[in-house]
Design a protein around this motif. Sequence first.
Motif, PDB file in Angstrom:
ATOM      1  N   THR A  88       0.857  -1.186   0.000  1.00  0.00           N
ATOM      2  CA  THR A  88       0.000   0.000   0.000  1.00  0.00           C
ATOM      3  C   THR A  88       0.891   1.233   0.000  1.00  0.00           C
ATOM      4  OG1 THR A  88      -0.101  -0.060   2.394  1.00  0.00           O
ATOM      5  CG2 THR A  88      -1.876  -1.189   1.204  1.00  0.00           C
ATOM      6  N   PRO A  89       0.367   2.402  -0.354  1.00  0.00           N
ATOM      7  CA  PRO A  89       1.224   3.595  -0.465  1.00  0.00           C
ATOM      8  C   PRO A  89       2.016   3.910   0.797  1.00  0.00           C
ATOM      9  CG  PRO A  89      -0.898   4.026  -1.470  1.00  0.00           C
ATOM     10  CD  PRO A  89      -0.995   2.675  -0.830  1.00  0.00           C
ATOM     11  N   HIS A  90       1.451   3.691   1.978  1.00  0.00           N
ATOM     12  CA  HIS A  90       2.199   4.036   3.194  1.00  0.00           C
ATOM     13  C   HIS A  90       3.310   3.029   3.493  1.00  0.00           C
ATOM     14  CE1 HIS A  90      -0.749   1.210   4.910  1.00  0.00           C
ATOM     15  NE2 HIS A  90       0.140   0.984   5.859  1.00  0.00           N
ATOM     16  N   GLU A  91       3.327   1.892   2.814  1.00  0.00           N
ATOM     17  CA  GLU A  91       4.388   0.907   3.011  1.00  0.00           C
ATOM     18  C   GLU A  91       5.590   1.146   2.088  1.00  0.00           C
ATOM     19  OE1 GLU A  91       1.938  -3.036   4.381  1.00  0.00           O
ATOM     20  OE2 GLU A  91       1.974  -2.535   2.254  1.00  0.00           O
ATOM     21  N   LEU A  92       5.429   2.005   1.132  1.00  0.00           N
ATOM     22  CA  LEU A  92       6.557   2.312   0.251  1.00  0.00           C
ATOM     23  C   LEU A  92       7.604   3.083   1.032  1.00  0.00           C
ATOM     24  CD1 LEU A  92       4.624   3.343  -2.962  1.00  0.00           C
ATOM     25  CD2 LEU A  92       5.846   1.215  -2.554  1.00  0.00           C
ATOM     26  N   ARG A  93       8.872   2.890   0.693  1.00  0.00           N
ATOM     27  CA  ARG A  93       9.962   3.481   1.479  1.00  0.00           C
ATOM     28  C   ARG A  93      10.240   4.934   1.128  1.00  0.00           C
ATOM     29  NH1 ARG A  93      12.936  -1.352  -0.109  1.00  0.00           N
ATOM     30  NH2 ARG A  93      11.923  -2.983   1.053  1.00  0.00           N
ATOM     31  N   SER A  94       9.824   5.375  -0.027  1.00  0.00           N
ATOM     32  CA  SER A  94      10.088   6.772  -0.399  1.00  0.00           C
ATOM     33  C   SER A  94       8.769   7.520  -0.533  1.00  0.00           C
ATOM     34  CB  SER A  94      10.865   6.829  -1.713  1.00  0.00           C
ATOM     35  OG  SER A  94      10.037   6.404  -2.765  1.00  0.00           O
ATOM     36  N   SER A  95       8.853   8.786  -0.856  1.00  0.00           N
ATOM     37  CA  SER A  95       7.636   9.579  -0.964  1.00  0.00           C
ATOM     38  C   SER A  95       6.876   9.275  -2.247  1.00  0.00           C
ATOM     39  CB  SER A  95       7.981  11.066  -0.914  1.00  0.00           C
ATOM     40  OG  SER A  95       8.825  11.385  -2.012  1.00  0.00           O
ATOM     41  N   GLY A  96       7.532   8.729  -3.250  1.00  0.00           N
ATOM     42  CA  GLY A  96       6.872   8.417  -4.507  1.00  0.00           C
ATOM     43  C   GLY A  96       6.515   6.958  -4.604  1.00  0.00           C
ATOM     44  N   ASN A  97       6.281   6.515  -5.821  1.00  0.00           N
ATOM     45  CA  ASN A  97       5.913   5.121  -5.992  1.00  0.00           C
ATOM     46  C   ASN A  97       7.099   4.254  -6.394  1.00  0.00           C
ATOM     47  OD1 ASN A  97       6.295   6.023  -8.531  1.00  0.00           O
ATOM     48  ND2 ASN A  97       4.308   5.412  -9.316  1.00  0.00           N
ATOM     49  N   MET A  98       8.298   4.832  -6.444  1.00  0.00           N
ATOM     50  CA  MET A  98       9.474   4.035  -6.795  1.00  0.00           C
ATOM     51  C   MET A  98      10.667   4.551  -6.002  1.00  0.00           C
ATOM     52  SD  MET A  98      10.559   2.575 -10.232  1.00  0.00           S
ATOM     53  CE  MET A  98      12.113   1.835 -10.598  1.00  0.00           C
ATOM     54  N   SER A  99      11.148   3.755  -5.099  1.00  0.00           N
ATOM     55  CA  SER A  99      12.310   4.173  -4.327  1.00  0.00           C
ATOM     56  C   SER A  99      13.567   3.554  -4.932  1.00  0.00           C
ATOM     57  CB  SER A  99      12.148   3.747  -2.862  1.00  0.00           C
ATOM     58  OG  SER A  99      12.044   2.344  -2.781  1.00  0.00           O
ATOM     59  N   THR A 100      14.695   4.166  -4.648  1.00  0.00           N
ATOM     60  CA  THR A 100      15.959   3.669  -5.167  1.00  0.00           C
ATOM     61  C   THR A 100      16.936   3.496  -4.029  1.00  0.00           C
ATOM     62  OG1 THR A 100      16.811   5.887  -5.566  1.00  0.00           O
ATOM     63  CG2 THR A 100      15.628   4.848  -7.379  1.00  0.00           C
ATOM     64  N   ARG A 101      17.987   2.752  -4.314  1.00  0.00           N
ATOM     65  CA  ARG A 101      19.064   2.561  -3.340  1.00  0.00           C
ATOM     66  C   ARG A 101      20.382   2.669  -4.093  1.00  0.00           C
ATOM     67  NH1 ARG A 101      17.191  -2.726  -4.320  1.00  0.00           N
ATOM     68  NH2 ARG A 101      18.831  -4.077  -5.117  1.00  0.00           N
ATOM     69  N   ARG A 102      21.462   2.790  -3.345  1.00  0.00           N
ATOM     70  CA  ARG A 102      22.789   2.870  -3.956  1.00  0.00           C
ATOM     71  C   ARG A 102      23.118   1.523  -4.584  1.00  0.00           C
ATOM     72  NH1 ARG A 102      28.408   2.669  -2.870  1.00  0.00           N
ATOM     73  NH2 ARG A 102      29.421   4.571  -3.564  1.00  0.00           N
ATOM     74  N   ALA A 103      23.571   1.550  -5.819  1.00  0.00           N
ATOM     75  CA  ALA A 103      23.893   0.313  -6.529  1.00  0.00           C
ATOM     76  C   ALA A 103      25.193  -0.275  -6.012  1.00  0.00           C
ATOM     77  CB  ALA A 103      24.004   0.590  -8.022  1.00  0.00           C
ATOM     78  N   ARG A 104      25.288  -1.606  -6.049  1.00  0.00           N
ATOM     79  CA  ARG A 104      26.538  -2.254  -5.637  1.00  0.00           C
ATOM     80  C   ARG A 104      27.647  -1.935  -6.618  1.00  0.00           C
ATOM     81  NH1 ARG A 104      23.430  -7.602  -5.036  1.00  0.00           N
ATOM     82  NH2 ARG A 104      22.249  -7.145  -3.163  1.00  0.00           N
ATOM     83  N   ASP A 105      27.326  -1.976  -7.904  1.00  0.00           N
ATOM     84  CA  ASP A 105      28.308  -1.703  -8.953  1.00  0.00           C
ATOM     85  C   ASP A 105      28.245  -0.211  -9.298  1.00  0.00           C
ATOM     86  OD1 ASP A 105      30.112  -1.836 -11.028  1.00  0.00           O
ATOM     87  OD2 ASP A 105      28.668  -2.657 -12.471  1.00  0.00           O
ATOM     88  N   GLN A 106      29.277   0.532  -8.946  1.00  0.00           N
ATOM     89  CA  GLN A 106      29.301   1.964  -9.195  1.00  0.00           C
ATOM     90  C   GLN A 106      29.955   2.321 -10.527  1.00  0.00           C
ATOM     91  OE1 GLN A 106      27.974   4.669  -7.376  1.00  0.00           O
ATOM     92  NE2 GLN A 106      26.837   2.928  -6.543  1.00  0.00           N
TER      93      GLN A 106
END
Length: 127
Positions: A88-106
């Motif tokens: 549900t929207p309140h379970e998403l980790r960011s304010s939008g509908n798609m959260s990102t994280r730092r990639a392992r491969d930089q």
Amino acid sequence: MESFGRDAAIPHEVVAGSAPFVVGPLVVGLLLTAMLVVAVWWGMRVRSREPGPPRPEDQPRLPETGAVHEISEMREPDEMPHDGSVLTPHELRSSGNMSTRRARDQKRRRWSRNSSGGFGSGGLGSH
């Protein structure tokens, strides 16, 4: 044969009625000049009421820690649950509908060697 003097070149009716053609543009020119003088005077008056330029001590300063530098990093989207559950929207980790994280491969992805680089840029692209 008649002489071509003033009487023959310019009829008397035109010469007699030319006063409005001389006075009219003169009056219009004087009115325009007066309007421009009033506009400049009004502009100077308005400008004198405006605040002056900022003083050197009013200018922004760098923070004590120095300039802030840009950080460039590769990001990748967070995975959605694959167990059939729905977020549900309140379970998403960011304010939008798609959260990102730092990639392992930089390491930055580069275009393949035989690629044109962009859609519609005229090249053959990679086949």
